[in-house]
Motif scaffolding. Structure first.
Motif, PDB file in Angstrom:
ATOM      1  N   ARG A 115       0.821  -1.205   0.000  1.00  0.00           N
ATOM      2  CA  ARG A 115       0.000   0.000   0.000  1.00  0.00           C
ATOM      3  C   ARG A 115       0.862   1.265   0.000  1.00  0.00           C
ATOM      4  NH1 ARG A 115      -3.261  -3.424   3.824  1.00  0.00           N
ATOM      5  NH2 ARG A 115      -5.051  -4.041   2.556  1.00  0.00           N
ATOM      6  N   VAL A 116       1.872   1.279   0.851  1.00  0.00           N
ATOM      7  CA  VAL A 116       2.763   2.442   0.915  1.00  0.00           C
ATOM      8  C   VAL A 116       3.513   2.604  -0.406  1.00  0.00           C
ATOM      9  CG1 VAL A 116       4.817   3.402   2.040  1.00  0.00           C
ATOM     10  CG2 VAL A 116       2.974   2.415   3.425  1.00  0.00           C
ATOM     11  N   ARG A 117       4.011   1.498  -0.950  1.00  0.00           N
ATOM     12  CA  ARG A 117       4.751   1.546  -2.216  1.00  0.00           C
ATOM     13  C   ARG A 117       3.860   2.053  -3.351  1.00  0.00           C
ATOM     14  NH1 ARG A 117       6.384  -3.725  -2.723  1.00  0.00           N
ATOM     15  NH2 ARG A 117       7.986  -3.322  -1.167  1.00  0.00           N
ATOM     16  N   ALA A 118       2.594   1.621  -3.378  1.00  0.00           N
ATOM     17  CA  ALA A 118       1.668   2.072  -4.426  1.00  0.00           C
ATOM     18  C   ALA A 118       1.457   3.581  -4.345  1.00  0.00           C
ATOM     19  CB  ALA A 118       0.336   1.335  -4.313  1.00  0.00           C
ATOM     20  N   VAL A 119       1.289   4.092  -3.129  1.00  0.00           N
ATOM     21  CA  VAL A 119       1.107   5.535  -2.952  1.00  0.00           C
ATOM     22  C   VAL A 119       2.355   6.277  -3.404  1.00  0.00           C
ATOM     23  CG1 VAL A 119       0.823   7.361  -1.234  1.00  0.00           C
ATOM     24  CG2 VAL A 119      -0.608   5.315  -1.132  1.00  0.00           C
ATOM     25  N   GLU A 120       3.526   5.774  -3.041  1.00  0.00           N
ATOM     26  CA  GLU A 120       4.789   6.423  -3.450  1.00  0.00           C
ATOM     27  C   GLU A 120       4.935   6.423  -4.961  1.00  0.00           C
ATOM     28  OE1 GLU A 120       7.608   4.121  -1.214  1.00  0.00           O
ATOM     29  OE2 GLU A 120       7.346   5.345   0.587  1.00  0.00           O
ATOM     30  N   ARG A 121       4.614   5.305  -5.605  1.00  0.00           N
ATOM     31  CA  ARG A 121       4.717   5.243  -7.072  1.00  0.00           C
ATOM     32  C   ARG A 121       3.702   6.155  -7.745  1.00  0.00           C
ATOM     33  NH1 ARG A 121       6.658  -0.813  -8.666  1.00  0.00           N
ATOM     34  NH2 ARG A 121       8.604  -0.586  -7.531  1.00  0.00           N
ATOM     35  N   SER A 122       2.549   6.265  -7.171  1.00  0.00           N
ATOM     36  CA  SER A 122       1.508   7.131  -7.730  1.00  0.00           C
ATOM     37  C   SER A 122       1.918   8.596  -7.617  1.00  0.00           C
ATOM     38  CB  SER A 122       0.197   6.902  -6.985  1.00  0.00           C
ATOM     39  OG  SER A 122      -0.807   7.725  -7.495  1.00  0.00           O
ATOM     40  N   ALA A 123       2.600   8.932  -6.541  1.00  0.00           N
ATOM     41  CA  ALA A 123       3.036  10.314  -6.324  1.00  0.00           C
ATOM     42  C   ALA A 123       4.187  10.710  -7.249  1.00  0.00           C
ATOM     43  CB  ALA A 123       3.475  10.507  -4.871  1.00  0.00           C
TER      44      ALA A 123
END
Length: 125
Positions: A115-123
């Protein structure tokens, strides 16, 4: 521009379906990028990974995924995840609390990390 049909499906719901120019996924063999015309392929998604789709308008769709498989043909990609959620649906603070919890299970840790990685990649668009 070349394009392919893409479906991102989790056990509980269809997350995304449409035309895309690129798909990236974390697999048990490493990160893979798929473009239209790719050789046929069947792969296993990692527990706690991400999938990124670039649609034909250039928008990036990022999702956290927990295991599953994907299938690639020259004109399509099907991502079949055990569980998945879009980066913009993630409660980052809750995920970080799980990561900091020494009593959290391995599966909970993997889900929170995805979840954290997905948010970072999206940002990083």
């Amino acid at each position: 521009m070349a394009e392919m049909s893409v479906d991102l499906v989790a056990v509980e719901r269809l997350l995304w379906s449409g035309r895309a120019s690129f798909v990236s996924a974390q697999t048990t063999e490493g990160q893979i990028g798929i473009m239209p015309g790719h050789e046929p392929l069947l792969g296993q998604l990692v527990e706690g990974g991400t999938v990124t789709i670039v649609d034909t308008e250039g928008r990036r769709i990022v999702a956290a995924v927990l295991g599953g498989f994907f299938s690639v043909t020259a004109g399509s990609v099907r991502v079949l995840a055990e569980s998945a959620e879009f980066a913009d649906e993630v409660d980052v603070e809750a995920a970080r609390l799980v990561l900091a919890d020494a009593n959290a299970s391995e599966e909970q840790q993997a889900a929170a990390q995805a979840r954290v990685r997905a948010v970072e990649r999206s940002a990083n668009t």
